[in-house]
Design an enzyme around this catalytic site. Structure first.
Site, PDB file in Angstrom:
ATOM      1  N   ASP A  47      36.591  21.920 -62.995  1.00  0.00           N
ATOM      2  CA  ASP A  47      35.872  22.941 -63.625  1.00  0.00           C
ATOM      3  C   ASP A  47      36.761  23.426 -64.786  1.00  0.00           C
ATOM      4  O   ASP A  47      37.625  22.913 -65.263  1.00  0.00           O
ATOM      5  CB  ASP A  47      35.332  24.018 -62.656  1.00  0.00           C
ATOM      6  CG  ASP A  47      34.098  24.792 -63.105  1.00  0.00           C
ATOM      7  OD1 ASP A  47      33.955  25.337 -64.048  1.00  0.00           O
ATOM      8  OD2 ASP A  47      33.194  24.596 -62.301  1.00  0.00           O
ATOM      9  N   HIS A  76      33.488  30.591 -65.031  1.00  0.00           N
ATOM     10  CA  HIS A  76      32.707  29.591 -64.253  1.00  0.00           C
ATOM     11  C   HIS A  76      33.283  28.992 -63.193  1.00  0.00           C
ATOM     12  O   HIS A  76      32.604  28.762 -62.026  1.00  0.00           O
ATOM     13  CB  HIS A  76      32.689  28.713 -65.324  1.00  0.00           C
ATOM     14  CG  HIS A  76      31.330  27.557 -65.238  1.00  0.00           C
ATOM     15  ND1 HIS A  76      31.501  26.325 -64.455  1.00  0.00           N
ATOM     16  CD2 HIS A  76      30.147  27.693 -65.611  1.00  0.00           C
ATOM     17  CE1 HIS A  76      30.386  25.591 -64.359  1.00  0.00           C
ATOM     18  NE2 HIS A  76      29.352  26.602 -64.974  1.00  0.00           N
ATOM     19  N   SER A 134      24.829  24.842 -62.115  1.00  0.00           N
ATOM     20  CA  SER A 134      26.213  24.704 -62.041  1.00  0.00           C
ATOM     21  C   SER A 134      26.511  25.561 -60.493  1.00  0.00           C
ATOM     22  O   SER A 134      27.516  25.640 -60.097  1.00  0.00           O
ATOM     23  CB  SER A 134      26.897  25.469 -62.997  1.00  0.00           C
ATOM     24  OG  SER A 134      27.357  24.805 -64.057  1.00  0.00           O
TER      25      SER A 134
END
Length: 543
Positions: A68, A287, A461
């Site tokens: 990521d 994220h 995601s």
């Protein structure tokens, strides 16, 4: 890459041209782990599984890799579950375990350099491909002689240019209008002279703005405060929108911008492996931190949230910038995770174009040979992946794009919502009868954010790590299961619904379908039924 859907876009005069607002409908905490029969939400029944089927059962720790944009390994809800390299955990500038990665205590960063400098922004792959091929094709005329293969390549280039120009026009338009709206809202905030968290509709009503734009801004703010859950949340979404479109213009779609020189590798050498640095957090770890929390946020510390898996270690591999990831880094990230013992790899990123798919395919084959399960997000473009591929994917291809094989231990995940309503299928979620395997919760997901904070996000995601967490649960409690067996159990234990959902077609129209029409399994993953299947599977295996 995952990009949160923004609330709205406004024209220069602040006239709305696109409406997209979602309202958190008073969901129970940790809803993605809850049970439909007991709690009334379409979670995956994690809590029910631990309270009954897995109660008192022993587990074996396994490693789940998060490929990521970075993970905050010091987060209060993650620090006890992050992977630590016991052979190279001292920051002494020496490669203690002699694996070619200096002081890779928590994992590795493939988008940084040896001096500690990191890539933050990068182009879209579309931009990079146009920059690469422009010198070859920009001089082509009607009289240029080309072979059939060259004509196909040239026509593909022209299509990319059209797609690029459309994206750039939209980004410029969005940046202009978000900035205009934000400037007006900022002026209103100054007039109210209160903290953003305390601003109410009554405060807005008390204003007597001189211009029409400020009046429209007040109307917009009043309409969105309730939907967004308060002025501060609305303002954060507005800021995110301005930054998003601004970054697209400045970095993602800027053909003059190229950050790869920061890394200092030989980019054309796809087999180069040892480059980067040990900073697995990077400049923006929201994220990746959010993804890691969904998979395995500490279930025993009585703070924050509860991840799906309760006995895994999170290995962080940073390779996703603010922009599109690069195939070389993806391939090396997969190899690094495999070489360091990961049995499940989560990949919550993706793009519409591939630069060097063969390099990624070879890394995926390596993972398959080492009994590793790969979990990938389907994408957030409301598209059919069977028609518009999302890379990387499970299909191996040759130089002409023809499919030559499939990665069997690979799961592609679409996103669903909490209830049987118009958000059952998340409106942004990609789908595909042949390319998307399962669905999982991906709306209103509260999880870990940098600096020991928590934030609600949405996207495929968020759905992918739900499945990666489930795979981690299965492989930790049932270590006898192979990667392929784990996938088969997850696929064969989904919750199948008769409810209809609406998908957006390539021509912009809409169609009503079932989940079975737009995925291979036809359902939403379910931990309780998966563990039941695992028990049945092992009983049959012993006979």
């Amino acid at each position: 890459m995952n990009l949160k859907r923004l609330l709205y876009v406004f024209a220069i005069g602040l006239t709305p041209i696109l409406g997209y607002a979602q309202e958190n409908k008073s969901l129970p905490e940790n809803w993605f782990n809850l049970d439909y029969e007991k709690d009334g939400v379409l979670g995956i029944s994690t809590e029910r599984t631990y309270e009954s089927l897995l109660k008192g059962k022993k587990s074996t720790p396994i490693i789940v890799a998060v490929l990521d944009g970075g993970v905050d390994v010091n987060h209060e809800d993650l620090k006890n579950i992050v992977w630590i390299n016991p052979k190279d955990s001292i920051s002494n500038g020496v490669d203690n375990d002699k694996n070619g990665f200096i002081n890779d205590k928590y994992g590795w960063n493939f988008i940084g350099n040896a001096t500690g400098e990191n890539v933050h922004f990068d182009n879209l792959e579309l931009t990079r491909l146009i920059r690469k091929h422009a010198p070859k094709y920009d001089g082509v005329t009607a009289s240029t002689v080309m072979t059939d293969q060259e004509k196909r390549a040239y026509n593909a280039y022209l299509k990319m240019v059209d797609a690029y120009n459309e994206k750039l026009d939209e980004a410029k338009y969005g940046a202009l209008n978000y900035v205009a709206l934000k400037e007006n809202i900022d002026n209103l905030v100054k007039s109210i002279n209160k903290d953003k968290s305390a601003i109410t509709t009554a405060d807005l009503d008390s204003l007597n703005p001189p211009g029409n734009r400020q009046k429209i801004a007040i109307r917009i703010a009043k309409e969105e405060i309730e939907k967004a859950g308060g002025f501060e949340k609305f303002y954060d979404d507005l800021t995110e929108g301005a930054n998003y479109f601004g970054n697209q213009v400045a970095y993602h779609l800027n053909k003059e911008y190229d950050s790869r020189s920061i890394v200092g590798d030989n980019y054309d050498d796809a087999r180069e492996y040892h480059y980067g640095n040990s900073d697995v957090t990077g400049p923006d770890a929201l994220h990746g931190t959010h993804v890691a929390g969904i998979i395995a946020a500490d279930r025993k510390n009585n703070i924050g949230i509860k991840g799906v898996a309760n006995d895994v270690k999170i290995l962080s591999v940073r390779l996703v910038p603010d922009g599109d990831e690069r195939d070389k880094d993806v391939a090396n990230g997969i190899r690094y995770a495999v070489d360091n013992g990961a049995k499940v790899i989560n990949m919550s990123f993706g793009k519409g174009y591939a630069y060097n798919k063969n390099t990624v395919d070879e890394a995926v084959k390596y993972a398959m040979s080492k009994d590793v399960l790969l979990v990938h997000a389907a994408g957030n473009d409301s598209e059919d992946n069977d028609i518009s591929p999302n890379y990387p994917n499970k299909f191996y291809t040759d130089s002409l794009g023809a499919i030559t094989g499939v990665a069997d231990a690979w799961i592609t995940v679409g996103a669903t919502g909490p209830r049987k309503d118009d958000e059952l299928l998340a409106s942004f979620s990609n789908y595909g009868k042949a390319s998307v395997d399962v669905f999982a919760p991906g709306l209103y997901i509260n999880s870990t954010a940098p600096h020991s904070e928590y934030k609600e996000e949405q996207g495929t995601s968020m759905a992918a790590p739900v499945v990666a967490g489930l795979a981690g649960m299965l492989r930790s409690y049932y270590p006898q299961l192979s990667a392929l067996e784990t996938k088969e159990i997850i696929m064969n234990s989904v919750t199948k619904l008769d409810d209809s959902v609406r998908i957006k077609l390539e021509d912009g129209s809409y169609k009503t379908v079932k989940l079975a029409d737009i995925s291979i399994s036809g359902g939403i993953v379910n931990a309780y039924m998966a563990v039941q299947k695992a028990n049945e599977y092992l009983i049959k295996k012993k006979k």
